[in-house]
Design a protein around this motif. Sequence first.
Motif, PDB file in Angstrom:
ATOM      1  N   GLY A  44     -12.644  -5.331   3.595  1.00  0.00           N
ATOM      2  CA  GLY A  44     -11.240  -5.419   3.957  1.00  0.00           C
ATOM      3  C   GLY A  44     -10.727  -4.143   4.588  1.00  0.00           C
ATOM      4  N   LEU A  45      -9.419  -4.097   4.786  1.00  0.00           N
ATOM      5  CA  LEU A  45      -8.742  -2.928   5.359  1.00  0.00           C
ATOM      6  C   LEU A  45      -7.919  -2.236   4.277  1.00  0.00           C
ATOM      7  N   PHE A  46      -7.715  -0.931   4.465  1.00  0.00           N
ATOM      8  CA  PHE A  46      -6.788  -0.210   3.601  1.00  0.00           C
ATOM      9  C   PHE A  46      -6.023   0.821   4.435  1.00  0.00           C
ATOM     10  N   PRO A  47      -4.774   1.111   4.066  1.00  0.00           N
ATOM     11  CA  PRO A  47      -3.991   2.110   4.791  1.00  0.00           C
ATOM     12  C   PRO A  47      -4.277   3.508   4.260  1.00  0.00           C
ATOM     13  N   PHE A  48      -4.242   4.507   5.153  1.00  0.00           N
ATOM     14  CA  PHE A  48      -4.274   5.893   4.680  1.00  0.00           C
ATOM     15  C   PHE A  48      -3.099   6.701   5.221  1.00  0.00           C
ATOM     16  N   TYR A  49      -2.358   6.147   6.199  1.00  0.00           N
ATOM     17  CA  TYR A  49      -1.162   6.822   6.694  1.00  0.00           C
ATOM     18  C   TYR A  49      -0.211   5.802   7.314  1.00  0.00           C
ATOM     19  N   ILE A  50       1.008   5.744   6.781  1.00  0.00           N
ATOM     20  CA  ILE A  50       2.050   4.884   7.314  1.00  0.00           C
ATOM     21  C   ILE A  50       3.315   5.729   7.437  1.00  0.00           C
ATOM     22  N   LYS A  51       3.660   6.084   8.641  1.00  0.00           N
ATOM     23  CA  LYS A  51       4.819   6.951   8.868  1.00  0.00           C
ATOM     24  C   LYS A  51       6.083   6.336   8.254  1.00  0.00           C
ATOM     25  N   ASP A  52       6.839   7.172   7.556  1.00  0.00           N
ATOM     26  CA  ASP A  52       8.130   6.795   6.956  1.00  0.00           C
ATOM     27  C   ASP A  52       8.001   5.779   5.828  1.00  0.00           C
ATOM     28  N   HIS A  53       6.805   5.553   5.322  1.00  0.00           N
ATOM     29  CA  HIS A  53       6.655   4.648   4.183  1.00  0.00           C
ATOM     30  C   HIS A  53       7.246   5.300   2.935  1.00  0.00           C
ATOM     31  N   ASP A  54       7.716   4.492   1.992  1.00  0.00           N
ATOM     32  CA  ASP A  54       8.349   5.047   0.794  1.00  0.00           C
ATOM     33  C   ASP A  54       7.321   5.305  -0.303  1.00  0.00           C
ATOM     34  N   SER A  55       6.227   5.969   0.070  1.00  0.00           N
ATOM     35  CA  SER A  55       5.178   6.303  -0.892  1.00  0.00           C
ATOM     36  C   SER A  55       4.402   7.507  -0.374  1.00  0.00           C
ATOM     37  N   PHE A  56       3.332   7.850  -1.076  1.00  0.00           N
ATOM     38  CA  PHE A  56       2.453   8.950  -0.655  1.00  0.00           C
ATOM     39  C   PHE A  56       1.878   8.718   0.742  1.00  0.00           C
ATOM     40  N   LEU A  57       1.866   7.473   1.204  1.00  0.00           N
ATOM     41  CA  LEU A  57       1.275   7.160   2.510  1.00  0.00           C
ATOM     42  C   LEU A  57       2.062   7.761   3.669  1.00  0.00           C
ATOM     43  N   LYS A  58       3.278   8.211   3.434  1.00  0.00           N
ATOM     44  CA  LYS A  58       4.056   8.830   4.516  1.00  0.00           C
ATOM     45  C   LYS A  58       3.581  10.247   4.822  1.00  0.00           C
ATOM     46  N   THR A  59       2.788  10.842   3.929  1.00  0.00           N
ATOM     47  CA  THR A  59       2.243  12.181   4.173  1.00  0.00           C
ATOM     48  C   THR A  59       1.176  12.114   5.252  1.00  0.00           C
ATOM     49  N   TYR A  60       1.340  12.928   6.288  1.00  0.00           N
ATOM     50  CA  TYR A  60       0.364  12.918   7.383  1.00  0.00           C
ATOM     51  C   TYR A  60      -0.861  13.729   6.958  1.00  0.00           C
ATOM     52  N   PRO A  61      -2.034  13.084   6.805  1.00  0.00           N
ATOM     53  CA  PRO A  61      -3.185  13.765   6.208  1.00  0.00           C
ATOM     54  C   PRO A  61      -4.203  14.325   7.189  1.00  0.00           C
ATOM     55  N   ILE A  62      -4.032  14.087   8.481  1.00  0.00           N
ATOM     56  CA  ILE A  62      -5.098  14.372   9.444  1.00  0.00           C
ATOM     57  C   ILE A  62      -5.066  15.822   9.914  1.00  0.00           C
ATOM     58  N   CYS A  63      -6.247  16.437   9.971  1.00  0.00           N
ATOM     59  CA  CYS A  63      -6.398  17.809  10.452  1.00  0.00           C
ATOM     60  C   CYS A  63      -7.686  17.901  11.262  1.00  0.00           C
ATOM     61  N   THR A  64      -7.747  18.876  12.160  1.00  0.00           N
ATOM     62  CA  THR A  64      -8.929  19.015  13.017  1.00  0.00           C
ATOM     63  C   THR A  64      -9.884  20.109  12.565  1.00  0.00           C
ATOM     64  N   ASN A  65      -9.500  20.918  11.563  1.00  0.00           N
ATOM     65  CA  ASN A  65     -10.386  22.034  11.208  1.00  0.00           C
ATOM     66  C   ASN A  65     -10.479  22.348   9.716  1.00  0.00           C
ATOM     67  N   THR A  66      -9.716  21.677   8.873  1.00  0.00           N
ATOM     68  CA  THR A  66      -9.682  22.019   7.448  1.00  0.00           C
ATOM     69  C   THR A  66      -9.559  20.763   6.599  1.00  0.00           C
ATOM     70  N   ILE A  67     -10.184  20.805   5.419  1.00  0.00           N
ATOM     71  CA  ILE A  67      -9.905  19.838   4.359  1.00  0.00           C
ATOM     72  C   ILE A  67      -9.407  20.621   3.155  1.00  0.00           C
ATOM     73  N   TYR A  68      -8.216  20.274   2.684  1.00  0.00           N
ATOM     74  CA  TYR A  68      -7.678  20.886   1.477  1.00  0.00           C
ATOM     75  C   TYR A  68      -7.993  20.007   0.272  1.00  0.00           C
ATOM     76  N   THR A  69      -8.542  20.613  -0.762  1.00  0.00           N
ATOM     77  CA  THR A  69      -8.825  19.855  -1.979  1.00  0.00           C
ATOM     78  C   THR A  69      -7.571  19.675  -2.827  1.00  0.00           C
ATOM     79  N   HIS A  70      -6.564  20.541  -2.636  1.00  0.00           N
ATOM     80  CA  HIS A  70      -5.349  20.514  -3.461  1.00  0.00           C
ATOM     81  C   HIS A  70      -5.699  20.559  -4.952  1.00  0.00           C
TER      82      HIS A  70
END
Length: 277
Positions: A44-70
């Motif tokens: 199936g499909l799953f979302p990882f980024y939905i602009k202006d969504h009322d959840s964590f999915l509104k956070t823009y996660p894409i980067c070209t040079n770094t991964i943050y583990t947080h």
Amino acid sequence: MLKEKLKDYLGFAVAGNFAGHLGEAGEADEFSVIKTKDKNEPKGLFPFYIKDHDSFLKTYPICTNTIYTHQRENDKIQAEPELALICDFVYKNEKLIDITPKYFSAFNDCSLRVQNGDKLSTKKNWGIKTKGISEDIIEIDNFTEDGILSKYHISSFIKRDGKLHNYGTISAVKSYSYFFTQLKNWIIDKFNTQEDCGPLEEITQFMKKANEAKGILIASGATAYSEFGKKNYLKNDDELFIYVYNARKYSHQDIINNIDSTIKLDECSKLHQVIKS
């Protein structure tokens, strides 16, 4: 920059589009409740980024040079080397009518491996800079077996403590379980019909502002892991390299030789990310 443009795109990914990946990721049991018509069909499909969504999915996660583990290293973070399709789409009367892959790039659908029973999307976006895409975007001539993508392979590597390791298996793009027209038709169907089941969510709920989006980024699915990739999770200061390259032009050794080079290969999309906390 590319990553700024993609802020206006919807971000979705395909689950289970490479033989064996779900088992290697520890997700096979969660997905066992999802039945498919064809044994090779993705789950199936799953979302990882939905602009202006009322959840964590509104956070823009894409980067070209770094991964943050947080500081989530205990949740066993794995990179997922794959191909990103940057697509135009037609959406009318609350239905996805058509989708057209226009460009492709190397992509890292980085994931938490915590087994908590939550939806898959919750493990795919845990903050800024938790996904990766290459700045090397390649135009798709046509999304069929006659097009350029039939020539391309995916390779990936981790450099840890100065030593290079193969991370994913060398995989031809056309060896995805579903690709080209079959994948396109499947994506359109799933956008319109996928229901909430197991780790996956009903999809139409994420399309309420679809007409405001400039396009859809589709991550096609992760390759299988090497023995090193199966057993090792990401650590701070690891360097990740994902290549999508014309395998009729470059050998695997050619790609390895390029890892530490500043020379940009043509007919090649290279993603290089450093893991940071």
